[in-house]
Design a protein around this motif. Structure first.
Motif, mmCIF file in Angstrom:
data_model
loop_
_atom_site.group_PDB
_atom_site.id
_atom_site.type_symbol
_atom_site.label_atom_id
_atom_site.label_comp_id
_atom_site.label_asym_id
_atom_site.label_seq_id
_atom_site.Cartn_x
_atom_site.Cartn_y
_atom_site.Cartn_z
ATOM 1 N N SER A 183 -20.136 5.982 21.365
ATOM 2 C CA SER A 183 -18.938 5.196 21.964
ATOM 3 C C SER A 183 -19.493 3.827 22.376
ATOM 4 O O SER A 183 -18.584 3.150 22.601
ATOM 5 C CB SER A 183 -18.731 6.065 23.410
ATOM 6 N N GLU A 184 -20.723 3.507 22.480
ATOM 7 C CA GLU A 184 -21.331 2.132 22.732
ATOM 8 C C GLU A 184 -20.908 1.409 21.758
ATOM 9 O O GLU A 184 -20.630 -0.044 21.893
ATOM 10 C CB GLU A 184 -22.800 2.093 22.756
ATOM 11 N N GLU A 185 -20.747 1.726 20.664
ATOM 12 C CA GLU A 185 -20.543 0.815 19.429
ATOM 13 C C GLU A 185 -18.838 0.721 18.975
ATOM 14 O O GLU A 185 -18.226 0.170 18.259
ATOM 15 C CB GLU A 185 -21.182 1.156 18.180
ATOM 16 N N LYS A 186 -18.120 1.988 19.643
ATOM 17 C CA LYS A 186 -16.757 2.064 19.448
ATOM 18 C C LYS A 186 -16.557 2.428 17.941
ATOM 19 O O LYS A 186 -15.539 1.937 17.555
ATOM 20 C CB LYS A 186 -15.950 0.894 20.014
ATOM 21 N N VAL A 187 -17.440 3.230 17.293
ATOM 22 C CA VAL A 187 -17.235 3.762 15.932
ATOM 23 C C VAL A 187 -17.385 5.163 16.017
ATOM 24 O O VAL A 187 -17.962 5.660 16.654
ATOM 25 C CB VAL A 187 -18.197 3.063 14.984
ATOM 26 N N MET A 188 -16.857 5.654 14.910
ATOM 27 C CA MET A 188 -16.996 7.184 14.460
ATOM 28 C C MET A 188 -17.626 7.069 13.073
ATOM 29 O O MET A 188 -17.072 6.278 12.065
ATOM 30 C CB MET A 188 -15.623 7.887 14.467
ATOM 31 N N ARG A 189 -18.485 7.929 13.078
ATOM 32 C CA ARG A 189 -18.884 8.136 11.401
ATOM 33 C C ARG A 189 -19.048 9.752 11.165
ATOM 34 O O ARG A 189 -19.056 10.539 12.061
ATOM 35 C CB ARG A 189 -20.483 7.818 11.500
ATOM 36 N N PHE A 190 -18.736 9.974 9.809
ATOM 37 C CA PHE A 190 -18.535 11.317 9.349
ATOM 38 C C PHE A 190 -20.052 11.670 8.605
ATOM 39 O O PHE A 190 -20.541 11.025 7.662
ATOM 40 C CB PHE A 190 -17.382 11.523 8.427
ATOM 41 N N TYR A 191 -20.421 12.838 9.145
ATOM 42 C CA TYR A 191 -21.645 13.460 8.381
ATOM 43 C C TYR A 191 -21.313 14.711 7.580
ATOM 44 O O TYR A 191 -20.611 15.449 8.347
ATOM 45 C CB TYR A 191 -22.671 13.411 9.361
ATOM 46 N N GLU A 192 -22.050 15.088 6.620
ATOM 47 C CA GLU A 192 -21.808 16.300 6.012
ATOM 48 C C GLU A 192 -22.398 17.528 6.972
ATOM 49 O O GLU A 192 -23.518 17.295 7.319
ATOM 50 C CB GLU A 192 -22.514 16.176 4.644
ATOM 51 N N VAL A 193 -21.798 18.406 6.810
ATOM 52 C CA VAL A 193 -22.166 19.875 7.703
ATOM 53 C C VAL A 193 -21.995 20.750 6.506
ATOM 54 O O VAL A 193 -21.108 21.251 5.809
ATOM 55 C CB VAL A 193 -21.178 19.965 8.749
ATOM 56 N N THR A 194 -23.287 21.655 6.686
ATOM 57 C CA THR A 194 -23.329 22.592 5.760
ATOM 58 C C THR A 194 -23.358 24.019 6.522
ATOM 59 O O THR A 194 -23.321 25.131 6.111
ATOM 60 C CB THR A 194 -24.341 22.703 4.686
ATOM 61 N N ASP A 195 -23.524 23.775 7.822
ATOM 62 C CA ASP A 195 -23.569 24.923 8.874
ATOM 63 C C ASP A 195 -23.141 24.715 10.056
ATOM 64 O O ASP A 195 -23.638 23.923 10.827
ATOM 65 C CB ASP A 195 -25.248 25.373 8.896
ATOM 66 N N GLY A 223 -3.463 8.463 18.786
ATOM 67 C CA GLY A 223 -4.427 9.301 19.201
ATOM 68 C C GLY A 223 -4.669 9.170 20.664
ATOM 69 O O GLY A 223 -3.759 8.874 21.470
ATOM 70 N N TYR A 224 -5.796 9.312 21.176
ATOM 71 C CA TYR A 224 -6.144 9.137 22.283
ATOM 72 C C TYR A 224 -6.266 7.717 22.983
ATOM 73 O O TYR A 224 -6.506 7.702 24.247
ATOM 74 C CB TYR A 224 -7.307 9.942 22.750
ATOM 75 N N GLY A 225 -6.042 6.743 22.169
ATOM 76 C CA GLY A 225 -6.306 5.297 22.672
ATOM 77 C C GLY A 225 -7.656 4.891 22.600
ATOM 78 O O GLY A 225 -7.645 3.547 22.762
ATOM 79 N N GLY A 226 -8.581 5.336 21.882
ATOM 80 C CA GLY A 226 -9.764 4.635 21.670
ATOM 81 C C GLY A 226 -9.952 3.754 20.404
ATOM 82 O O GLY A 226 -10.743 2.995 20.245
ATOM 83 N N GLY A 227 -8.968 4.319 19.516
ATOM 84 C CA GLY A 227 -9.051 3.434 18.201
ATOM 85 C C GLY A 227 -10.055 3.914 17.378
ATOM 86 O O GLY A 227 -10.175 3.208 16.028
ATOM 87 N N TYR A 228 -10.565 4.885 17.632
ATOM 88 C CA TYR A 228 -11.727 5.327 16.500
ATOM 89 C C TYR A 228 -11.201 5.738 15.063
ATOM 90 O O TYR A 228 -12.159 5.263 14.076
ATOM 91 C CB TYR A 228 -12.559 6.650 17.023
ATOM 92 N N TYR A 229 -10.465 6.537 15.014
ATOM 93 C CA TYR A 229 -9.723 6.958 13.813
ATOM 94 C C TYR A 229 -9.187 5.696 12.935
ATOM 95 O O TYR A 229 -9.432 5.373 11.744
ATOM 96 C CB TYR A 229 -8.842 7.998 13.775
ATOM 97 N N ASP A 230 -8.551 4.611 13.660
ATOM 98 C CA ASP A 230 -7.933 3.599 13.010
ATOM 99 C C ASP A 230 -8.921 2.724 12.520
ATOM 100 O O ASP A 230 -8.672 2.234 11.324
ATOM 101 C CB ASP A 230 -7.065 2.817 14.130
#
Length: 191
Positions: A78-90, A144-151
């Protein structure tokens, strides 16, 4: 209606659904996704962990892993206003993060993958993104919720994947006013 009013009304409609209705509709959406050619052809799926009254993705994420696909889930900075996707195996390795949403703690970052090297010209058929939202219309617009993370994420990586919003019929609106930075989805999986 402006986006704020649309968001407020769509959230209220979604929140009015009973737990049983949300569960049944989420199950319908899960079956539609798992039987879609987009899912069956994909090797990598970017999904999310459901929050509040969203389409429940717990069983979907388990199925993605069981089917041997690479699952990536978002972590919000949230501080950087970004979303990153990480691989999850569990899925038991997730921890509460931004807004209490379950998130990965790290791992292989989607941004570090050389997708063109992995998939070449078949790229769009091999990467699938399933995303939440508050409202959608028939033209592929979503709110979305208005944060623009996905966009912001999709502005950079959206051309590498097929994008489908998961939603309940109650979230449909007639028209969503688009803005220049909004990214349209390729479709909506509705329950």
């Amino acid at each position: 209606m402006n986006k704020s009013d649309i968001r407020k009304n769509a959230l209220a409609a979604r929140d009015k659904l009973s737990v049983d209705d949300r569960c049944n509709k989420s199950s319908t959406i899960l079956n539609k996704v798992l039987n879609s050619k987009q899912y069956l052809n994909s090797d990598i799926v970017l999904s999310y962990c459901s929050f509040r009254s969203e389409v429940n993705t717990a069983a979907l994420n388990e199925s993605i892993l069981r089917d041997g696909k690479r699952l990536f889930l978002p972590k919000t900075y949230s501080e950087e206003k970004v979303m990153r996707f990480y691989e999850v195996t569990d899925l038991s390795s997730l921890n509460p993060g931004y807004m209490g949403i379950m998130e990965p703690t790290g791992g292989v970052d989607f941004e570090s993958l050389d997708l063109e090297d992995l998939f070449g010209s078949n790229l769009l058929k091999r990467v699938l993104m399933l995303l939440p939202g508050v409202a959608f219309d028939n033209q592929g617009n979503r709110i979305g919720y208005g944060g623009g993370y996905y966009d912001r994420f999709l502005e950079q990586y959206g051309s590498y994947m097929m994008k489908y919003m998961l939603a309940f019929e109650e979230q449909r609106v007639e028209i969503i006013p688009g803005e220049e930075f909004d990214i349209e989805v390729d479709g909506v999986v509705i329950g």
